[in-house]
Every structure is written in C-alpha cells, then in structure tokens.
Design a protein around this motif. Structure first.
Motif, mmCIF file in Angstrom:
data_model
loop_
_atom_site.group_PDB
_atom_site.id
_atom_site.type_symbol
_atom_site.label_atom_id
_atom_site.label_comp_id
_atom_site.label_asym_id
_atom_site.label_seq_id
_atom_site.Cartn_x
_atom_site.Cartn_y
_atom_site.Cartn_z
ATOM 1 N N LYS A 217 35.057 136.019 22.895
ATOM 2 C CA LYS A 217 36.449 135.610 22.759
ATOM 3 C C LYS A 217 36.606 134.100 22.859
ATOM 4 O O LYS A 217 37.375 133.476 22.122
ATOM 5 N N SER A 218 35.870 133.508 23.764
ATOM 6 C CA SER A 218 35.965 132.051 23.915
ATOM 7 C C SER A 218 35.480 131.339 22.649
ATOM 8 O O SER A 218 36.082 130.354 22.182
ATOM 9 N N GLY A 219 34.399 131.846 22.054
ATOM 10 C CA GLY A 219 33.881 131.215 20.803
ATOM 11 C C GLY A 219 34.884 131.317 19.662
ATOM 12 O O GLY A 219 35.088 130.358 18.904
ATOM 13 N N TRP A 220 35.496 132.447 19.474
ATOM 14 C CA TRP A 220 36.487 132.614 18.412
ATOM 15 C C TRP A 220 37.697 131.712 18.637
ATOM 16 O O TRP A 220 38.232 131.133 17.693
ATOM 17 N N CYS A 221 38.122 131.572 19.857
ATOM 18 C CA CYS A 221 39.268 130.691 20.141
ATOM 19 C C CYS A 221 38.951 129.242 19.764
ATOM 20 O O CYS A 221 39.783 128.517 19.165
ATOM 21 N N ILE A 222 37.764 128.786 20.098
ATOM 22 C CA ILE A 222 37.367 127.409 19.761
ATOM 23 C C ILE A 222 37.314 127.212 18.250
ATOM 24 O O ILE A 222 37.779 126.189 17.705
ATOM 25 N N ALA A 223 36.735 128.247 17.555
ATOM 26 C CA ALA A 223 36.648 128.110 16.078
ATOM 27 C C ALA A 223 38.022 128.045 15.442
ATOM 28 O O ALA A 223 38.291 127.235 14.526
ATOM 29 N N ILE A 224 38.938 128.870 15.909
ATOM 30 C CA ILE A 224 40.309 128.870 15.360
ATOM 31 C C ILE A 224 40.998 127.538 15.625
ATOM 32 O O ILE A 224 41.704 126.983 14.737
ATOM 33 N N LEU A 225 40.814 127.024 16.828
ATOM 34 C CA LEU A 225 41.439 125.731 17.146
ATOM 35 C C LEU A 225 40.890 124.604 16.259
ATOM 36 O O LEU A 225 41.628 123.697 15.820
ATOM 37 N N ILE A 226 39.605 124.652 15.983
ATOM 38 C CA ILE A 226 39.006 123.609 15.108
ATOM 39 C C ILE A 226 39.581 123.704 13.707
ATOM 40 O O ILE A 226 39.911 122.680 13.061
ATOM 41 N N ILE A 227 39.707 124.948 13.214
ATOM 42 C CA ILE A 227 40.263 125.124 11.869
ATOM 43 C C ILE A 227 41.700 124.602 11.823
ATOM 44 O O ILE A 227 42.121 123.913 10.879
ATOM 45 N N ILE A 228 42.492 124.916 12.815
ATOM 46 C CA ILE A 228 43.877 124.449 12.850
ATOM 47 C C ILE A 228 43.935 122.924 12.907
ATOM 48 O O ILE A 228 44.755 122.277 12.215
ATOM 49 N N LEU A 229 43.042 122.350 13.707
ATOM 50 C CA LEU A 229 43.030 120.885 13.821
ATOM 51 C C LEU A 229 42.670 120.214 12.494
ATOM 52 O O LEU A 229 43.290 119.211 12.074
ATOM 53 N N MET A 230 41.686 120.784 11.790
ATOM 54 C CA MET A 230 41.284 120.218 10.489
ATOM 55 C C MET A 230 42.411 120.363 9.476
ATOM 56 O O MET A 230 42.667 119.453 8.660
ATOM 57 N N ALA A 231 43.134 121.500 9.547
ATOM 58 C CA ALA A 231 44.251 121.677 8.615
ATOM 59 C C ALA A 231 45.351 120.642 8.869
ATOM 60 O O ALA A 231 45.956 120.081 7.933
ATOM 61 N N LEU A 232 45.618 120.352 10.089
ATOM 62 C CA LEU A 232 46.628 119.338 10.421
ATOM 63 C C LEU A 232 46.202 117.939 9.939
ATOM 64 O O LEU A 232 47.003 117.145 9.432
#
Length: 239
Positions: A217-232
């Motif tokens: 769960k922790s790994g998936w949360c980090i990956a999602i946050l990175i994707i959101i950050l790159m999109a921004l």
C-alpha cells in the motif's frame, strides 16, 4: 425330617456364656479393688445378674430343644443317641457354670458351688465313682468348646479373606480405569500441543501477510503521488 433348632439356640447360649464370663472377670477385678458399697461394684454385680438371667432363659430354650429330641426320637432328626447325650451334657455344663457364677455374685461359699448335687452323697462327700466321670465330661466339653471357638475363628478368617479378595479385585479395576484415564489425558495433551503449534504457525503467517500488505500500500501511494506531481508540472509548463 423335622427341623432341629438346637444349633441356633446353642450358638446364642455360647455367646451369652462368653459374655457372662467376661462380666464375671470384670466383677472380680472391681471387687478386689473397690468397696462393697461402691457404685461401680453394684453396677457390675447387677449387670452380671441380668446377663445370667438372660443366659438361663436361653438355656431353658436349649434344654427344651433337647427334651423335644429325646421325646420325639433322635432318629426323626437324623441324630445318633450319642449326640443327644452330648447335648444333655452340654446343658448340664452350662447350668453348672450359671450356678457357679450366681453363687459367686450372691456371695455364697466357694465349697457350695464347686460341686454339683450329683457328686454329693448323704454325708456331704463326693462319691469317688462320679468324680472321674464328671471330670471326663467337663474335659470333653472343654475340648468341644475349644473346637467350636476354632471353627468360629476359621469362619471369621475365611470371611476376612473373602473381603480382602473383593477389595483386591476392586483395586485392580480401579487401577485399570486410572490407567485408561491417564492414556486419555496424554492423548488430549498431545492434541493440545498440535493445535497450539498450528495456531502459532497461522499467527506467524498472518503477521507476515499484514506486513506485506502494509508495504504494498505504501508503494502504490508513493507512485500515485509521483504521477500526480508530474501531471501538475506538465500543466504548469504548458500553461
């Protein structure tokens, strides 16, 4: 064949005679140490008198049974004449013992109760011909009484042996049941140990699974946050 009540009554008479002999010995012991007017001596004297009265009543029943056999005929009861004679002698023996004890407790002289009337002549002296016969009869009855006591002791020993054998069998059964219960407890203990081992293994797997789930769960949360950050960032650059 008619029923012979002699033996049943004779056992009661013998038991009463033994009880009277015991009370007589106690009376003699108390009389040798206590005063004549002491309550203990009076009680012992009255107790012995009461026992002698009951014994004499039983002896009358015994003598009646002998009279019935003599009047009816020994053959009718399956007895020999010698047996009837021995029974009559036993009755006479017990009666002499009763008279002896009663004379002692009533304080009559020793000489008056030491010789039965059949041994006393007109001059007051025992006839020489009857004394040996009476002594032989008393010796014979003493022998028979001793044999009867031995038989009673043998019967008592046999009864005790039977009781001990029964207790031994019961103890063996109890030991067998205890052994079976011990085996059942050992089986139960082994089952508990196996269940405890399985439970420990299951708990270990559960803890491992929980840790793995938390890490995933922790790994998936980090990956999602990175994707959101790159999109921004892309949105900012493009704008």
């Amino acid at each position: 064949m008619s029923t012979d009540p002699y033996h049943a009554v004779q056992q009661e008479v013998q038991a009463s005679l033994q009880n009277a002999s015991t009370l007589r010995a106690s009376y003699r012991r108390i009389r040798s140490t206590a005063r004549e007017d002491s309550e203990e001596l009076i009680w012992a004297r009255n107790e012995l008198k009461a026992t002698l009265a009951a014994l004499e009543a039983d002896l009358e029943d015994l003598e009646e049974s002998v009279n019935v056999v003599e009047s009816t005929g020994a053959r009718l009861f399956g007895l020999e004449e010698s047996e009837v004679i021995e029974r009559r002698r036993y009755v006479s023996h017990v009666r002499r013992e009763i008279e002896s004890m009663r004379a002692e407790v009533e304080g009559r002289p020793e000489g008056r109760r030491s010789r039965p009337s059949s041994m006393v002549g007109p001059s007051g002296r025992g006839t020489e011909s009857s004394m040996p016969e009476n002594e032989d009869a008393q010796a014979e009855w003493a022998k028979q009484e001793q044999q009867m006591i031995i038989r009673q002791q043998d019967e008592t020993i046999d009864s005790i042996a039977g009781t001990l054998n029964t207790l031994h069998e019961q103890a063996g059964l109890m030991g067998q049941e205890i052994g079976e219960h011990v085996e059942m407890l050992e089986d139960l203990e082994r089952g508990v140990d196996r269940s405890e081992a399985k439970l420990s293994s299951a708990m270990s797997r559960m803890r491992k699974f929980i840790r793995q789930t938390e890490e995933t769960k922790s790994g998936w949360c980090i990956a999602i946050l990175i994707i959101i950050l790159m999109a921004l960032l892309l949105a900012v650059i493009l704008v």
